[in-house]
Design a protein around this motif. Sequence first.
Motif, PDB file in Angstrom:
ATOM      1  N   THR A   1      -5.273   3.058   8.745  1.00 32.92           N
ATOM      2  CA  THR A   1      -4.906   4.413   8.315  1.00 32.92           C
ATOM      3  C   THR A   1      -3.896   4.441   7.170  1.00 32.92           C
ATOM      4  OG1 THR A   1      -3.245   4.529  10.066  1.00 32.92           O
ATOM      5  CG2 THR A   1      -5.438   5.429  10.561  1.00 32.92           C
ATOM      6  N   ALA A   2      -3.151   3.396   6.972  1.00 31.93           N
ATOM      7  CA  ALA A   2      -2.144   3.364   5.908  1.00 31.93           C
ATOM      8  C   ALA A   2      -2.718   2.972   4.548  1.00 31.93           C
ATOM      9  CB  ALA A   2      -1.010   2.409   6.289  1.00 31.93           C
TER      10      ALA A   2
ATOM     11  N   GLU B   1      -5.011   3.551  -3.913  1.00 31.63           N
ATOM     12  CA  GLU B   1      -4.486   2.499  -4.790  1.00 31.63           C
ATOM     13  C   GLU B   1      -4.654   1.111  -4.176  1.00 31.63           C
ATOM     14  OE1 GLU B   1      -0.146   1.151  -6.505  1.00 31.63           O
ATOM     15  OE2 GLU B   1      -0.549   3.292  -6.345  1.00 31.63           O
ATOM     16  N   THR B   2      -4.295   0.952  -2.889  1.00 31.81           N
ATOM     17  CA  THR B   2      -4.441  -0.364  -2.261  1.00 31.81           C
ATOM     18  C   THR B   2      -5.909  -0.720  -2.076  1.00 31.81           C
ATOM     19  OG1 THR B   2      -4.169   0.570  -0.036  1.00 31.81           O
ATOM     20  CG2 THR B   2      -2.200  -0.343  -1.083  1.00 31.81           C
ATOM     21  N   PHE B   3      -6.741   0.292  -1.817  1.00 29.92           N
ATOM     22  CA  PHE B   3      -8.179   0.058  -1.690  1.00 29.92           C
ATOM     23  C   PHE B   3      -8.747  -0.457  -3.018  1.00 29.92           C
ATOM     24  CE2 PHE B   3     -12.642   1.294  -1.806  1.00 29.92           C
ATOM     25  CZ  PHE B   3     -13.099   0.890  -0.568  1.00 29.92           C
TER      26      PHE B   3
ATOM     27  N   ALA C   1      -4.499 -11.201   3.639  1.00 29.42           N
ATOM     28  CA  ALA C   1      -3.319 -11.152   2.768  1.00 29.42           C
ATOM     29  C   ALA C   1      -2.246 -10.219   3.315  1.00 29.42           C
ATOM     30  CB  ALA C   1      -3.728 -10.698   1.367  1.00 29.42           C
ATOM     31  N   GLY C   2      -2.589  -9.450   4.346  1.00 28.84           N
ATOM     32  CA  GLY C   2      -1.630  -8.504   4.894  1.00 28.84           C
ATOM     33  C   GLY C   2      -1.570  -7.199   4.136  1.00 28.84           C
ATOM     34  N   THR C   3      -2.509  -6.993   3.215  1.00 25.65           N
ATOM     35  CA  THR C   3      -2.573  -5.753   2.446  1.00 25.65           C
ATOM     36  C   THR C   3      -3.019  -4.600   3.335  1.00 25.65           C
ATOM     37  OG1 THR C   3      -3.131  -7.029   0.483  1.00 25.65           O
ATOM     38  CG2 THR C   3      -3.576  -4.683   0.387  1.00 25.65           C
ATOM     39  N   PHE C   4      -3.970  -4.868   4.229  1.00 23.39           N
ATOM     40  CA  PHE C   4      -4.446  -3.871   5.180  1.00 23.39           C
ATOM     41  C   PHE C   4      -3.904  -4.247   6.551  1.00 23.39           C
ATOM     42  CE2 PHE C   4      -8.723  -2.897   2.812  1.00 23.39           C
ATOM     43  CZ  PHE C   4      -8.019  -2.471   1.708  1.00 23.39           C
ATOM     44  N   VAL C   5      -3.105  -3.376   7.124  1.00 19.54           N
ATOM     45  CA  VAL C   5      -2.528  -3.612   8.430  1.00 19.54           C
ATOM     46  C   VAL C   5      -2.896  -2.446   9.331  1.00 19.54           C
ATOM     47  CG1 VAL C   5      -0.385  -3.989   9.721  1.00 19.54           C
ATOM     48  CG2 VAL C   5      -0.610  -4.887   7.396  1.00 19.54           C
ATOM     49  N   ALA C   6      -3.461  -2.737  10.484  1.00  8.83           N
ATOM     50  CA  ALA C   6      -3.867  -1.684  11.417  1.00  8.83           C
ATOM     51  C   ALA C   6      -2.625  -1.026  12.006  1.00  8.83           C
ATOM     52  CB  ALA C   6      -4.739  -2.258  12.521  1.00  8.83           C
TER      53      ALA C   6
END
Length: 93
Positions: free
Chosen positions: A58-59, A63-65, A87-92
């Motif tokens: 959800t975060a 831009e990160t996508f 990489a820790g870019t997407f964190v649940a």
Amino acid sequence: MNKIAFVLAASALSATAAFAEGEAPAADAAATEAAAPVVTDTDANGTFSLVEVQAVYTAVTEETFKAADTDASGELSAEELQAAVDAGTFVAA
């Protein structure tokens, strides 16, 4: 050499016994607990849209996508998604 073969055989037997008793090996249990959430390809097109990713992560912002979309296709391949998670870019949440 025979000692190594014996140790390996004993390990295999104990692992077989654990499976027979319905117990998961410790390594598998840890991997299951640490498994990343699953993003569902709801439109079944083989890639993941921002909306599909945000349903789990959800975060994630546009831009990160876009940063994770290394081929600039507008959607993430499974490899791009996995790389962003690793990489820790997407964190649940």
